[in-house]
Design an enzyme around this catalytic site. Structure first.
Site, short mmCIF file in Angstrom:
data_model
loop_
_atom_site.label_atom_id
_atom_site.label_comp_id
_atom_site.label_asym_id
_atom_site.label_seq_id
_atom_site.Cartn_x
_atom_site.Cartn_y
_atom_site.Cartn_z
N SER A 142 0.87 -1.17 0.00
CA SER A 142 0.00 0.00 0.00
C SER A 142 0.91 1.22 0.00
CB SER A 142 -0.87 0.00 1.26
OG SER A 142 -1.52 1.25 1.44
N TYR A 155 -2.38 -1.21 10.33
CA TYR A 155 -2.27 -1.23 8.86
C TYR A 155 -0.96 -0.58 8.42
CZ TYR A 155 -3.93 -1.13 4.03
OH TYR A 155 -4.07 -1.33 2.67
N LYS A 159 2.00 -2.81 6.68
CA LYS A 159 2.28 -2.52 5.27
C LYS A 159 3.72 -2.07 5.07
CE LYS A 159 -1.59 -3.79 3.44
NZ LYS A 159 -1.66 -4.95 2.53
#
Length: 270
Positions: A142, A155, A159
């Site tokens: 991402s 997250y 990531k």
């Protein structure tokens, strides 16, 4: 890698980016095995894709972080040329993120990539060393893995770890028959984005608001097109939002200034 005639596995492919990648691979002549935890939705997606590309799509439902499931995907595929580790979760917000949130995020967003690489990379290196075709490992990370993700520490952190693992794979095996590509999109119109936008959690909404405010929200098929262009050209980074590259360079050049800017950006969204 020329994907025409290749055999690929795509995880997290019942919908969104994974489904789009599988579709584009099929359109370019590849055979594809798709996986996802949602068995019913996965079967429906496989049926739709099989209608357009009969005989070149199969599916195996399961947990992408489970070694037995990855083994089942590989068995279904036969000789694998490409693995797209795409399954991911957006779970855990603020410092209130629980241990379970962190554990699930590590398992799906990071461990799943490690499990797949363990299963496939040694064989690809051996195959390439014997004069055969190596393999291509794609990590869906991402823009959060290059920059950060407001609202969700789980997250953002996982990531970053995905990008780090992909870089390690490329540095260690990239000259021995392994191609590595790391996909780092920003806003993409998927169920994950919609769930974040409509969440009851303010940090979740902040996270997705920051994504859609920072650039264009893309269709998953547009993301898949950028990924396959990167794979076919041999590029490590696939950036569906080109501006992410400029942001990443700015962050590296003056991290303190970049963090101050992120603080102002966060305040403007709250």
């Amino acid at each position: 890698m020329d994907v025409s005639g290749a055999t690929a596995i795509v995880t997290g492919a019942a919908s969104g980016i994974g489904e789009a990648i599988a579709q584009r691979l099929l359109e370019r002549g590849a055979s594809v095995v798709i996986g996802d935890l949602d068995a019913d939705r996965l079967a429906a997606t496989a049926a739709r894709l099989d209608g357009d590309h009969p005989g070149r799509i199969s599916h195996v439902a399961g947990d992408a972080s489970d070694a037995e499931h990855v083994g089942a995907l590989i068995t279904a595929a036969g000789e694998v040329d490409m693995f797209v580790a795409n399954a991911g979760v957006f779970r855990g917000f603020g410092l209130e993120a629980t241990d379970d949130d962190w554990a699930l995020s590590w398992d799906v967003n990071v461990k799943a990539h490690v499990v797949a690489a363990r299963a496939l990379v040694p064989g690809w290196i051996e195959r390439a060393g014997s004069g055969g075709r190596g393999g291509c490992f794609v990590s869906t990370a991402s823009a959060a893995g290059l920059l950060t993700q407001l609202g969700s520490p789980t997250y953002s952190t996982t990531k970053h770890a995905v990008v780090g693992f992909a870089e390690w794979l490329a540095a260690t095996y990239g000259d021995r028959g392994l191609q590595v590509c790391c996909l780092c999109p920003m806003g993409v119109r998927t169920d994950m984005l919609v769930a974040g936008e409509t969440s009851a959690d303010g940090d979740a909404r902040l996270g997705m608001k920051s994504v859609v405010s920072a650039g264009q929200t893309l269709d998953p098929l547009d993301v898949a097109d950028v990924l396959l262009a990167a794979v076919e050209s041999g590029s490590f980074l696939a950036l569906p939002h080109p501006e992410v590259g400029a942001m990443y360079a700015h962050k590296a050049a003056d991290t303190d200034h970049w963090i101050t800017g992120m603080q102002r950006f966060r305040s403007s969204l709250e």
